[in-house]
Scaffold this motif. Structure first.
Motif, PDB file in Angstrom:
ATOM      1  N   ALA A 289       1.195  -1.626  -0.013  1.00  0.00           N
ATOM      2  CA  ALA A 289       0.230  -0.413   0.017  1.00  0.00           C
ATOM      3  C   ALA A 289       0.901   1.535   0.341  1.00  0.00           C
ATOM      4  O   ALA A 289       0.828   1.986  -0.910  1.00  0.00           O
ATOM      5  CB  ALA A 289      -0.907   0.050   1.657  1.00  0.00           C
ATOM      6  N   GLN A 290       2.130   0.727   1.122  1.00  0.00           N
ATOM      7  CA  GLN A 290       3.521   2.253   0.880  1.00  0.00           C
ATOM      8  C   GLN A 290       3.463   2.047  -0.658  1.00  0.00           C
ATOM      9  O   GLN A 290       3.762   4.084  -1.147  1.00  0.00           O
ATOM     10  CB  GLN A 290       3.674   2.038   1.440  1.00  0.00           C
ATOM     11  CG  GLN A 290       3.461   2.021   3.436  1.00  0.00           C
ATOM     12  CD  GLN A 290       4.136   1.627   3.984  1.00  0.00           C
ATOM     13  OE1 GLN A 290       5.748   1.531   3.969  1.00  0.00           O
ATOM     14  NE2 GLN A 290       3.888   1.909   5.332  1.00  0.00           N
ATOM     15  N   ALA A 291       3.934   1.175  -1.149  1.00  0.00           N
ATOM     16  CA  ALA A 291       4.658   1.389  -2.601  1.00  0.00           C
ATOM     17  C   ALA A 291       3.109   2.139  -3.434  1.00  0.00           C
ATOM     18  O   ALA A 291       3.722   3.390  -4.434  1.00  0.00           O
ATOM     19  CB  ALA A 291       5.172   0.192  -3.129  1.00  0.00           C
ATOM     20  N   LEU A 292       2.038   2.045  -3.551  1.00  0.00           N
ATOM     21  CA  LEU A 292       1.185   2.617  -4.721  1.00  0.00           C
ATOM     22  C   LEU A 292       1.068   3.440  -3.797  1.00  0.00           C
ATOM     23  O   LEU A 292       0.615   4.691  -4.924  1.00  0.00           O
ATOM     24  CB  LEU A 292      -0.629   1.361  -3.665  1.00  0.00           C
ATOM     25  CG  LEU A 292      -1.089   1.766  -5.153  1.00  0.00           C
ATOM     26  CD1 LEU A 292      -0.829   1.932  -6.312  1.00  0.00           C
ATOM     27  CD2 LEU A 292      -2.751   1.069  -4.442  1.00  0.00           C
ATOM     28  N   ILE A 293       0.824   4.277  -2.707  1.00  0.00           N
ATOM     29  CA  ILE A 293       1.007   5.568  -2.572  1.00  0.00           C
ATOM     30  C   ILE A 293       1.877   6.644  -3.182  1.00  0.00           C
ATOM     31  O   ILE A 293       1.990   7.278  -3.713  1.00  0.00           O
ATOM     32  CB  ILE A 293       0.867   5.721  -0.951  1.00  0.00           C
ATOM     33  CG1 ILE A 293      -0.220   5.340  -0.029  1.00  0.00           C
ATOM     34  CG2 ILE A 293       0.731   7.527  -1.086  1.00  0.00           C
ATOM     35  CD1 ILE A 293      -1.509   5.464  -0.743  1.00  0.00           C
ATOM     36  N   ASP A 294       3.484   5.795  -2.789  1.00  0.00           N
ATOM     37  CA  ASP A 294       4.481   6.306  -3.200  1.00  0.00           C
ATOM     38  C   ASP A 294       3.955   6.840  -5.353  1.00  0.00           C
ATOM     39  O   ASP A 294       4.588   7.509  -5.426  1.00  0.00           O
ATOM     40  CB  ASP A 294       5.860   6.360  -3.520  1.00  0.00           C
ATOM     41  CG  ASP A 294       6.503   5.993  -2.105  1.00  0.00           C
ATOM     42  OD1 ASP A 294       5.921   6.240  -1.032  1.00  0.00           O
ATOM     43  OD2 ASP A 294       7.066   5.113  -1.255  1.00  0.00           O
TER      44      ASP A 294
END
Length: 359
Positions: A289-294
């Motif tokens: 999820a963090q990678a997607l936000i980035d």
């Protein structure tokens, strides 16, 4: 939203109102409707989003190439319905990340504890301008923005030799009787944004009186943006009779004819909407999820936003499409209401608004 910005769709009864976009749009590409069971694939990141979310397949493929994760898109209604869903599912979400919570609903998601704090690894220039006031822990990351504004048919006013309106005050003047159409605040996201614009402009003691004047002046209230723009507006492509409509600051980029736009957004009437993304508390795959936000802040996504979802990027470093750069002017001082104030007063304002337009 979206001719250009946040969608015009009905609101869930639970949220009792509106309200990331983000209605339908001209020639909008079909959204990726892929889905999967939560937690079935360690490399699949489930993104909960509103029904107007769409990005080119090659952009979503780039996310996989860069991170090894795949993005599974799950649609959950409009921005209000989406926020209600993640708030009700706090701690046991139906996905890993969320996109499409806007500044009119954001405080509800944060206060409910539905989001996990996360600060993106790289924040492009310009993004901080759109941070949610009061969100010091960075539960939400701004991804796009657009303003709901009154738009006019410049050809109609020129043909009638009538000076067009410029302000909210003007809409209640006799010269513009029976000329304005707007989607309702209880049934559409831009309609709610317009209600908030009038609260910001006229204050707690004056906005309902302003709406009474609008209704006395023949303002037409319809269910959604789609009907207002495509059925009632004179430039909507149908046989509309009203040359003033509530739409978006980007709308004039979609009415270009012979090198000029046939419509204009009245920039003193605009209410800015910002759409955010966040990691869901209790996500099965928080790192994904963090990678997607980035990735949502990457140049690839930010460049795709105008033509994919008819909204402006928050990154100031990406180039807008030519028609947008020329015809989609943004307000320099949009009207605004603090998120906490919206959350505290939304239902009361809607009740008063409904009573006022019914008189």
């Amino acid at each position: 939203m979206r001719t250009p910005a946040i969608a015009a769709t009905a609101i869930t009864a639970v949220s009792a109102l509106m309200l990331s976009a983000c209605g339908s749009t001209p020639a909008e590409p079909d959204a990726d409707k892929s889905s999967g069971s939560k937690g079935t694939d360690d490399k699949a990141v489930v993104l909960l989003t509103h029904d107007s979310f769409t990005l080119p397949k090659e952009v979503l493929a780039e996310f996989t190439d860069k991170t090894g994760y795949t993005a599974e898109i799950r649609h959950a209604g409009d921005g209000g319905e989406l926020t209600t869903k993640i708030a009700m599912d706090t701690g046991n979400p139906d996905g890993d990340a969320v996109f499409g919570v806007d500044n009119t609903f954001a405080s509800r998601a944060i206060d409910q504890g539905a989001l996990a704090a996360y600060t993106p690894k790289t924040v492009p220039a310009g993004v901080d301008e759109f941070n949610l006031p009061g969100d010091e822990k960075h539960f939400l990351t701004p991804v796009d923005n657009g303003s709901v504004c009154v738009n006019i048919d410049t050809e109609w006013f020129a043909a009638k030799k009538l000076t067009p309106p410029e302000s909210l005050d003007d809409l209640a003047e006799p010269a513009y009787k029976d000329l304005f159409v707007t989607p309702g605040a209880a049934t559409s996201t831009p309609g709610m944004a317009f209600l908030l614009a009038t609260v910001a402009e006229y204050g707690e003691d004056g906005w309902a009186d302003y709406w009474a004047k609008l209704m006395d002046n023949g303002t037409k209230v319809v269910d959604g943006w789609d009907q207002a723009y495509y059925s009632d507006f004179t430039q909507g492509g149908g046989k509309g009779t009203r040359p003033i409509v509530l739409s978006y600051d980007s709308s004039p980029a979609f009415t270009v004819k012979d090198g000029a736009s046939t419509t204009k957004a009245l920039l003193d009437t605009c209410f800015r909407q910002v759409e955010y993304a966040g990691v869901l508390e209790g996500a099965d795959h928080p790192e994904g999820a963090q990678a997607l936000i980035d990735f949502l802040l990457s140049d690839s996504v930010q460049k795709a936003l105008p033509e994919s979802m008819y909204v402006f990027p928050v990154s100031s470093g990406v180039e807008l499409p030519a028609d947008w750069a020329k015809f989609a002017q943004q307000p320099t001082e949009p009207l605004s209401v603090e998120p906490d104030e919206i959350d505290e007063n939304r239902e009361a304002w809607l009740a008063t608004w409904s009573d006022t337009i019914a008189q």
